[in-house]
Design a protein around this motif. Structure first.
Motif, PDB file in Angstrom:
ATOM      1  N   SER A 181      43.437  40.513  34.556  1.00 29.85           N
ATOM      2  CA  SER A 181      44.119  41.814  34.472  1.00 29.85           C
ATOM      3  C   SER A 181      45.068  42.051  35.646  1.00 29.85           C
ATOM      4  O   SER A 181      45.218  43.173  36.133  1.00 29.85           O
ATOM      5  N   LEU A 188      44.837  40.772  38.700  1.00 32.49           N
ATOM      6  CA  LEU A 188      44.249  40.569  40.018  1.00 32.49           C
ATOM      7  C   LEU A 188      44.661  39.240  40.628  1.00 32.49           C
ATOM      8  O   LEU A 188      44.791  39.110  41.851  1.00 32.49           O
ATOM      9  N   PHE A 194      49.097  42.561  43.797  1.00 33.72           N
ATOM     10  CA  PHE A 194      48.312  43.602  44.450  1.00 33.72           C
ATOM     11  C   PHE A 194      47.949  43.180  45.877  1.00 33.72           C
ATOM     12  O   PHE A 194      47.751  41.995  46.149  1.00 33.72           O
ATOM     13  N   PRO A 204      46.383  48.680  45.793  1.00 31.71           N
ATOM     14  CA  PRO A 204      45.538  48.363  44.640  1.00 31.71           C
ATOM     15  C   PRO A 204      46.077  49.048  43.386  1.00 31.71           C
ATOM     16  O   PRO A 204      46.886  49.988  43.484  1.00 31.71           O
ATOM     17  N   ARG A 223      42.169  49.895  35.838  1.00 29.52           N
ATOM     18  CA  ARG A 223      41.597  48.746  36.532  1.00 29.52           C
ATOM     19  C   ARG A 223      40.852  49.131  37.803  1.00 29.52           C
ATOM     20  O   ARG A 223      39.950  48.409  38.242  1.00 29.52           O
ATOM     21  N   LYS A 224      41.232  50.238  38.404  1.00 26.96           N
ATOM     22  CA  LYS A 224      40.613  50.620  39.681  1.00 26.96           C
ATOM     23  C   LYS A 224      39.114  50.879  39.543  1.00 26.96           C
ATOM     24  O   LYS A 224      38.389  50.888  40.543  1.00 26.96           O
ATOM     25  N   HIS A 267      35.701  44.149  40.274  1.00 28.13           N
ATOM     26  CA  HIS A 267      36.508  43.231  41.074  1.00 28.13           C
ATOM     27  C   HIS A 267      37.705  43.907  41.737  1.00 28.13           C
ATOM     28  O   HIS A 267      38.364  43.302  42.581  1.00 28.13           O
ATOM     29  N   PHE A 268      37.982  45.149  41.344  1.00 34.83           N
ATOM     30  CA  PHE A 268      39.084  45.885  41.960  1.00 34.83           C
ATOM     31  C   PHE A 268      38.584  46.911  42.974  1.00 34.83           C
ATOM     32  O   PHE A 268      39.336  47.788  43.395  1.00 34.83           O
ATOM     33  N   TYR A 312      37.232  43.306  46.186  1.00 37.63           N
ATOM     34  CA  TYR A 312      38.677  43.345  45.950  1.00 37.63           C
ATOM     35  C   TYR A 312      39.439  42.773  47.142  1.00 37.63           C
ATOM     36  O   TYR A 312      40.334  41.927  46.978  1.00 37.63           O
ATOM     37  N   THR A 335      39.080  38.975  47.299  1.00 33.63           N
ATOM     38  CA  THR A 335      39.861  38.275  46.276  1.00 33.63           C
ATOM     39  C   THR A 335      41.341  38.319  46.593  1.00 33.63           C
ATOM     40  O   THR A 335      42.052  37.318  46.438  1.00 33.63           O
ATOM     41  N   VAL A 336      41.836  39.456  47.045  1.00 37.77           N
ATOM     42  CA  VAL A 336      43.252  39.567  47.410  1.00 37.77           C
ATOM     43  C   VAL A 336      43.602  38.557  48.502  1.00 37.77           C
ATOM     44  O   VAL A 336      44.655  37.906  48.456  1.00 37.77           O
TER      45      VAL A 336
END
Length: 310
Positions: free
Chosen positions: A210, A212, A217, A222, A227-228, A232-233, A238, A241-242
């Motif tokens: 989606s 990510l 992002f 974000p 999605r927030k 995972h966001f 988050y 992952t970013v």
């Protein structure tokens, strides 16, 4: 990577970057859908070498299928592409129900043929199990439609591995579609190995999680939409992952592609996965997705990217 591949053992050959048509005409799923933009996006996809389109009744309650059928009829290129679609939902003003009964599936295929303006569907999926119809009975109905020439391959989507085993008891299932990405790797434990064992092609949806895994992002930026609220966001997951996604920029630069292209190319390097079907709301997104074909990753690079997200 621009050569065609076979989807499992179906005999269907496509370019490995397909087109997930969940935004095409999907007024019930997304806001501000402009159908003229959808039409142009489909035209550009055809011009740029996309030859695999994945739709469903639930994408606009049939409107996605209608627009794809309209463009293919207008361009005369139906024979050059592989069409996939799905059904299982009965939508009324009061409710949404699932139905896998043979009568419903047979009717759904006939209606999809009309919307797509074609006399055969290359790949037809049961979109979701209904929890009532025995899976083998539902798939058996599709097998009869396959024998009748209305569909060429049989798929199931969003089935548990146990439901898949039941659906495939006669060996009729050709393709499985389910949620999978580098940050949602759970299906590597059982679903994907079963598909490999049975010669079934696994097609992941949301391969970019989606958005990510696209690199768009940041910790400071974000997403602010639905999605927030997804795990995972949120929070440290988050941020972690970013940071991992951002670290892929060097590899992307080395191959002269985007981070999203690296993620898609890595996904295509996983055993059992022949094609990916990223979505596209605009011609620019189609062209960006197709750049994945320029990312000729080595086995070592694929292993390195996968290890990053373990």
């Amino acid at each position: 990577m621009n050569k065609q591949v076979e989807i499992g053992n179906t005999g269907l050959r496509v370019t490995p970057i397909g087109f997930g048509a969940n935004t095409i005409g999907a007024h019930n799923l997304f806001e501000n859908i402009d159908e003229e933009v959808s039409r142009e996006t489909l035209r550009v996809a055809l011009q740029d070498g996309v030859d695999f389109f994945d739709s469903a009744f639930m994408y606009g309650l049939g409107r996605s299928e209608e627009l794809i059928g309209e463009i293919l009829a207008g361009t005369g290129r139906r024979s050059e592409v592989v069409l996939a679609t799905k059904a299982a939902h009965i939508v009324t003003d009061a409710s949404v129900k699932l139905d896998n009964s043979p009568a419903f599936l047979e009717k759904s295929v006939d209606i999809a043929l009309e919307r797509l303006r074609t006399d055969y569907i290359d790949l037809f999926y049961i979109h979701f199990p209904d929890g009532v119809t025995p899976p083998a009975e539902a798939v058996g109905a599709l097998q009869r439609l396959k024998e009748a020439g209305k569909i060429r391959a049989i798929g199931v989507s969003n089935f548990s591995v146990d439901a898949l085993r039941a659906a495939n008891q006669d060996g009729y299932v050709d393709v499985v579609q389910d949620r999978y990405s580098l940050v949602y790797p759970e299906l590597e434990a059982d679903m994907i190995p079963y598909c490999i064992e049975q010669g079934i092609s696994f097609i992941p949806y949301t391969p970019l999680a989606s958005g990510l895994l696209t690199g768009k992002f940041t910790a400071q930026n974000p997403p602010q939409d639905f999605r927030k609220d997804r795990p995972h966001f949120q929070g440290q997951a988050y941020l972690d992952t970013v940071a991992k996604v951002t670290s892929l920029q060097e590899l992307a630069d080395r191959h002269h592609v985007s981070i999203a292209n690296i993620v898609l190319a890595t996904t295509l390097g996983i055993d059992g996965i022949d094609v990916v079907i990223p979505g596209a709301k605009s011609p620019a997104q189609v062209r960006a997705n197709m750049q994945t074909l320029n990312a000729a990753l080595t086995n070592e690079e694929i292993a390195s990217v996968r290890a990053l997200f373990k």
